[in-house]
Design a protein around this motif. Structure first.
Motif, PDB file in Angstrom:
ATOM      1  N   VAL A   1      71.015  59.898  14.811  1.00 16.41           N
ATOM      2  CA  VAL A   1      70.141  60.354  13.734  1.00 16.41           C
ATOM      3  C   VAL A   1      70.249  59.398  12.563  1.00 16.41           C
ATOM      4  N   ASP A   2      69.186  59.317  11.768  1.00  9.81           N
ATOM      5  CA  ASP A   2      69.189  58.517  10.538  1.00  9.81           C
ATOM      6  C   ASP A   2      69.535  59.404   9.350  1.00  9.81           C
ATOM      7  N   LEU A   3      70.405  58.924   8.478  1.00  8.50           N
ATOM      8  CA  LEU A   3      70.764  59.635   7.254  1.00  8.50           C
ATOM      9  C   LEU A   3      70.755  58.656   6.087  1.00  8.50           C
ATOM     10  N   LYS A   4      70.387  59.139   4.903  1.00  7.10           N
ATOM     11  CA  LYS A   4      70.348  58.270   3.725  1.00  7.10           C
ATOM     12  C   LYS A   4      71.591  58.431   2.869  1.00  7.10           C
ATOM     13  N   VAL A   5      72.036  57.315   2.301  1.00  6.74           N
ATOM     14  CA  VAL A   5      73.134  57.350   1.336  1.00  6.74           C
ATOM     15  C   VAL A   5      72.629  58.015   0.062  1.00  6.74           C
ATOM     16  N   GLN A   6      73.354  59.019  -0.395  1.00  8.54           N
ATOM     17  CA  GLN A   6      72.962  59.804  -1.559  1.00  8.54           C
ATOM     18  C   GLN A   6      73.781  59.419  -2.798  1.00  8.54           C
ATOM     19  N   SER A   7      73.288  59.818  -3.941  1.00  6.76           N
ATOM     20  CA  SER A   7      74.031  59.619  -5.176  1.00  6.76           C
ATOM     21  C   SER A   7      75.350  60.387  -5.126  1.00  6.76           C
ATOM     22  N   GLU A   8      76.390  59.803  -5.682  1.00  9.56           N
ATOM     23  CA  GLU A   8      77.686  60.480  -5.723  1.00  9.56           C
ATOM     24  C   GLU A   8      77.581  61.819  -6.443  1.00  9.56           C
ATOM     25  N   LYS A   9      76.646  61.906  -7.405  1.00 15.98           N
ATOM     26  CA  LYS A   9      76.471  63.151  -8.163  1.00 15.98           C
ATOM     27  C   LYS A   9      76.071  64.313  -7.257  1.00 15.98           C
ATOM     28  N   VAL A  10      75.324  63.992  -6.198  1.00 13.49           N
ATOM     29  CA  VAL A  10      74.880  65.040  -5.268  1.00 13.49           C
ATOM     30  C   VAL A  10      76.084  65.729  -4.650  1.00 13.49           C
TER      31      VAL A  10
END
Length: 264
Positions: free
Chosen positions: A168-177
């Motif tokens: 699966v593809d996943l996106k790198v999120q902001s650390e704040k999330v």
């Protein structure tokens, strides 16, 4: 692929190990990820499964929570697999006699969730079995980067485990999330926050220890998420542990010297 370990907190953390498979993904092209490892971990109480990945012919990297805190552990690593239920000619199996959990691993917060397993004899590199490179020390992966994760874990919260490798593809999120969801448990220096903000794609139980692959390198290790929630997810940041990995790999080499008292 994860053992259901629940933490008493404002929410419940769950490591992605035990039986399961990728949610919202698809079947990987057979042997397109030759670095993938399948771990079967037997203990006095149960048998669980995790993922991992080959660093070099004598070493597999995975998540510490897959093996830590268990007694009389029997670990088998399978390389070169697509359908783990079949005895494929490409498969190589290893009974692990030596592994190293990070000395500062915490079973409560999943800090330093990383383990190195030694393969003996060494894996034979083939078209179906090969290693994946690591990122440079503390080299960050950019926010918004699309990465890939693969595993033999659950395809939904209620489904049984998969016999074939899913991805699966996943996106790198902001650390704040992740900070907002995990608060004090989130240590941004040593982990990566990633996932599908639409809540349709995720790793899940049984995928622990597998690599988060960004730009062709293993930037993360599947670590933990929230019980019954598939966004966001936390991955051990591999580059943060580069010096520890290199030192432990050096020790693996010393153990193989003929005159080494620790060689087995």
């Amino acid at each position: 692929m994860l053992l259901l370990l629940l933490l008493a907190s404002a929410f419940l953390l769950v490591p992605w190990a035990g039986a399961g498979r990728i949610i919202g993904g698809w079947e990987a092209k057979p042997h397109s990820r030759p670095y993938m490892a399948y771990l079967s971990i037997g203990s006095e109480s149960q048998i669980s499964t995790c993922g991992g990945f080959l660093l070099r012919p004598d070493a597999v990297l995975s998540a510490a929570h897959c093996v830590a805190g268990k007694t009389k552990v029997n670990i088998t690593v399978t390389l070169g697999a697509h359908n783990i239920k079949k005895n494929e000619p490409s498969q190589q199996k290893f009974h692990i006699g030596h592994w190293v959990v990070h000395p500062n691993y915490s079973g409560n917060t999943f800090e330093n969730d990383i383990v190195l397993l030694k393969l003996k004899p060494r894996a034979k590199l083939t078209k179906e079995v090969s290693y994946i490179p690591l990122p440079s020390h503390n080299k960050p992966v950019r926010l918004g980067t699309t990465c890939q994760v693969a595993g033999w874990g659950r395809t939904s919260i209620t489904q049984h485990k998969s016999s074939v490798l899913m991805e699966v593809d996943l996106k790198v999120q902001s650390e704040k999330v992740c900070e907002n969801y995990f608060e004090k448990h989130f240590r941004q220096q040593s982990v990566i926050c990633a996932g599908d903000e639409n809540g349709k794609k995720s790793t899940f139980l049984g995928d622990s220890g597998g690599p988060l692959v960004c730009n062709g390198k293993a930037h993360g290790i599947v670590s933990y998420g929230r019980k019954y929630c598939i966004f966001p997810e936390v991955f051990t940041r591999v580059s943060y542990f580069e010096s520890w990995i290199r030192e432990e790999l050096r020790k693996f080499e010393l153990q193989d010297l003929p005159d080494s008292p620790s060689s087995d």
